[in-house]
Enzyme design. Sequence first.
Site, short mmCIF file in Angstrom:
data_model
loop_
_atom_site.label_atom_id
_atom_site.label_comp_id
_atom_site.label_asym_id
_atom_site.label_seq_id
_atom_site.Cartn_x
_atom_site.Cartn_y
_atom_site.Cartn_z
N ARG A 127 -24.69 44.95 -3.20
CA ARG A 127 -25.61 45.02 -4.15
C ARG A 127 -25.53 44.02 -5.34
NH1 ARG A 127 -27.87 50.29 -3.85
NH2 ARG A 127 -28.28 50.81 -1.66
N SER A 172 -35.17 52.35 7.05
CA SER A 172 -34.95 51.82 5.95
C SER A 172 -35.55 50.56 5.68
CB SER A 172 -33.45 51.37 5.46
OG SER A 172 -33.02 50.58 6.33
N CYS A 173 -35.63 49.99 4.32
CA CYS A 173 -36.14 48.72 3.97
C CYS A 173 -35.41 47.39 4.82
CB CYS A 173 -36.08 48.42 2.53
SG CYS A 173 -34.50 48.51 1.86
N THR A 233 -24.03 49.85 4.42
CA THR A 233 -25.55 49.88 5.08
C THR A 233 -25.55 50.46 6.36
OG1 THR A 233 -27.62 48.20 5.60
CG2 THR A 233 -25.46 47.53 5.96
#
Length: 481
Positions: free
Chosen positions: A370, A288-289, A347
């Site tokens: 977020r 993932s980023c 996450t």
Amino acid sequence: MTVNDDSFTNWKIREEIAESMIPLIGKLHRERDVTVLLHSRSLVNKSVVSILKTHRFARQIAGAELSVTETMPFLQALTTLDLGPSQIDLGMLATMYKADERGLSVEEFTAEAVAGATGANKIERREPRDVVLYGFGRIGRLVARLLIEKAGSGNGLRLRAIVVRGGGAQDIVKRASLLRRDSIHGQFQGTITVDEDSGTIVANGNAIKVIYADDPTSVDYTEYGIRDAILIDNTGKWRDREGLSRHLRPGIEKVVLTAPGKGDVPNIVHGVNHDTVKPEERILSCASCTTNAIVPPLKAMDDEYGVLRGHVETVHSFTNDQNLLDNYHKSDRRGRSAALNMVITETGAASAVAKALPDLKAKISGSSIRVPVPDVSIAILNLQLARETTREEVHDYLREVSLTSPLKRQIDFITAPDAVSSDFIGSRHASIVDAGALKVDGDNAILYLWYDNEFGYSCQVVRVVQHVSGVEYPTFPATAV
């Protein structure tokens, strides 16, 4: 002459030098597959002002501005050499030359420093490797931009096709328009035309076939002249080996996923574990980023200080997975308006660390919030170290890592006192250490790591694809491992 006159005259001189650098950089790139860098930042296809700003940025990291008057002689020396495909860092050349006490000329030093890319040592130019994008969303379009940008002489990666579900009227025109204009990342650098009759988008001379399919197993890529291609799945619909194997159709050699892989799918963070990919491996993930943002600095800190345990809190921009306005969502909280709320969510980045850094014994936990920004996130990495240190020591160590270590393409470093998230839109690094926010107290270190979760991550994806396709060229001068 006044100080103002002196400053303006100096600017005009440097502007003229930067202008004369552009054709030299372009010719090296087109004719020899040589990418000219400055402290790991590409100077290919950059404007005069961009070249000057990139030189000035070195002041924030190295403590002194690097002038084009210093780097131009090295660039001129490169044009006289029999170079093969490579990446050559003018910033590193200039820095190392200053420290060299042998009295060599610039030409002699340059020839020695890049000897691995010349003569019998140089890599032969390869045939271009076909690439297919499966899906054309946020990451897909940015990866497309990068592949088109890096097409260079045509001997690297070549984007041949994108695969999408069938749309309505003018589907291909609308998709081309989304590639041409982006609300966050700006205009496409070049020209884009559409041939609706052949179903092709032509971007900077690259003909990209648009293939419509609802299922990977329905496509035979050899029908479009595609051979031994690397397919990049940016839909995230399939994340295990069984699902991703559906892409292994005629014409496709390997599959790269732009999301965390499940099961035995290798999760690769370029710069950290990309060299563990076995040549016979046909399916892999770029994680993932956030994993890409935290793993390189985590490795750097563990290498130097040892990490006993850690927690990462990511403050992440909203994504298309969330709702614009309150509506049903299968996940908790994500159904609430992304544009109006901070949203606590999960996450998987912390658990993914074990796949990318299997030798790290520390337990890493993680959580995420977020927030209402469309791009750029920050990871707050709170670490308990194996030994005590100081803020100054960690500061200087991470600055040096960003400049000279094998992780310099992944880790950037900034000292600007008023930096905010939008400043990092378009960053090509996996993460950027915010020096001003760094906190160290004995054996506890807290790192604040900015990252463009769209573009920076896409750059990491392309690096992995370059590596597994055999077109990731070595960088000179070489850094010690």
